[in-house]
Write an enzyme that holds these catalytic residues in place. Sequence first.
Site, mmCIF file in Angstrom:
data_model
loop_
_atom_site.group_PDB
_atom_site.id
_atom_site.type_symbol
_atom_site.label_atom_id
_atom_site.label_comp_id
_atom_site.label_asym_id
_atom_site.label_seq_id
_atom_site.Cartn_x
_atom_site.Cartn_y
_atom_site.Cartn_z
ATOM 1 N N LYS A 10 0.886 -1.231 -0.633
ATOM 2 C CA LYS A 10 0.111 0.072 -0.033
ATOM 3 C C LYS A 10 0.742 0.835 -0.181
ATOM 4 O O LYS A 10 2.145 0.966 0.905
ATOM 5 C CB LYS A 10 -1.032 0.007 1.398
ATOM 6 C CG LYS A 10 -1.690 1.726 1.083
ATOM 7 C CD LYS A 10 -2.440 1.370 2.883
ATOM 8 C CE LYS A 10 -1.460 1.477 4.012
ATOM 9 N NZ LYS A 10 -0.749 2.905 4.616
ATOM 10 N N ASP A 131 -5.725 -0.097 9.103
ATOM 11 C CA ASP A 131 -5.992 -0.409 7.154
ATOM 12 C C ASP A 131 -6.142 -1.417 7.138
ATOM 13 O O ASP A 131 -6.524 -1.485 5.789
ATOM 14 C CB ASP A 131 -4.183 -0.343 6.855
ATOM 15 C CG ASP A 131 -3.728 1.225 7.720
ATOM 16 O OD1 ASP A 131 -4.598 2.393 7.248
ATOM 17 O OD2 ASP A 131 -2.601 1.240 7.481
#
Length: 288
Positions: A10, A131
Amino acid sequence: MRRDALAPAKVNLFLHVGPLDADGYHPLASLVAFADIGDRLTLAPAGSPRLSVTGPFSGALTGEDDNLVLRALRSLDADLPLVLDKQLPVASGLGGGSADAGAALRLARRVLALDLDDTALLALAGRIGADGPMCLFARPAWAEGRGDRMSPEPALPPLAAVLVNPGAPSPTGAVYRAYDTGPSATADRPTAPGDWRVASVIDWLGQQRNDLQAPALALCPAIGAALAAVAATPGVRLARMSGSGATVFGLCEDVAAARAAATVLSAAHPDWWVRPTVLGHGLAPDDR
């Protein structure tokens, strides 16, 4: 049926962070994209340990109960033997642990044929970590609030990039504590670019910031060295730290430029982790 799942890296293309709120959280605004590289989870033969960790960064992890992959399996009450091929540096600002947990949720649903839709899986991912939801399906998205308010951004084009980690961990908690000692910014979401072509998006991103970059550099000077090296590499249009560090990304006009930049950086810094990639591809259809 696939018996493995990618856990893509990410990248926070920008990260605007507000001051600590009354509940002990920092509001944020970010545009997140995912790489075509990452860790990989594979279903192991029956009778294998519940979680084995291999790969170049396996030494930084164990199969102990605090591993996010095992938390993901426990949330499903699933007992699957898995092998985690740890290709991403640990504490690197690439969401590796949350991505690993997301891959475990997707893989378990697939191989066990669990009756769980995407909404239910997202709810489980959110319980594992902040997340978790954004890393579950690895789609380009705006993230706001505590990172839990997401809105997809299908207009984001694939972005050629080079990822560089200087080999120094940057623990998230320490970076946020350092951020709290200085002046606070605001978790403002900027107006989206009016032109989504690659060159225009890179120019627009150049007007944004990562509010954790300065405190991370103060704690880990190696990040500054990586930033300077990436910014000075031919073909790199924008260099910035991702998340809370220590990984730096450099955006390029095209894949050829990103590969050339990776070659230059690898030669100059053979002890650094350097990878060319494309951000924004998401997952293959059979890995969702």
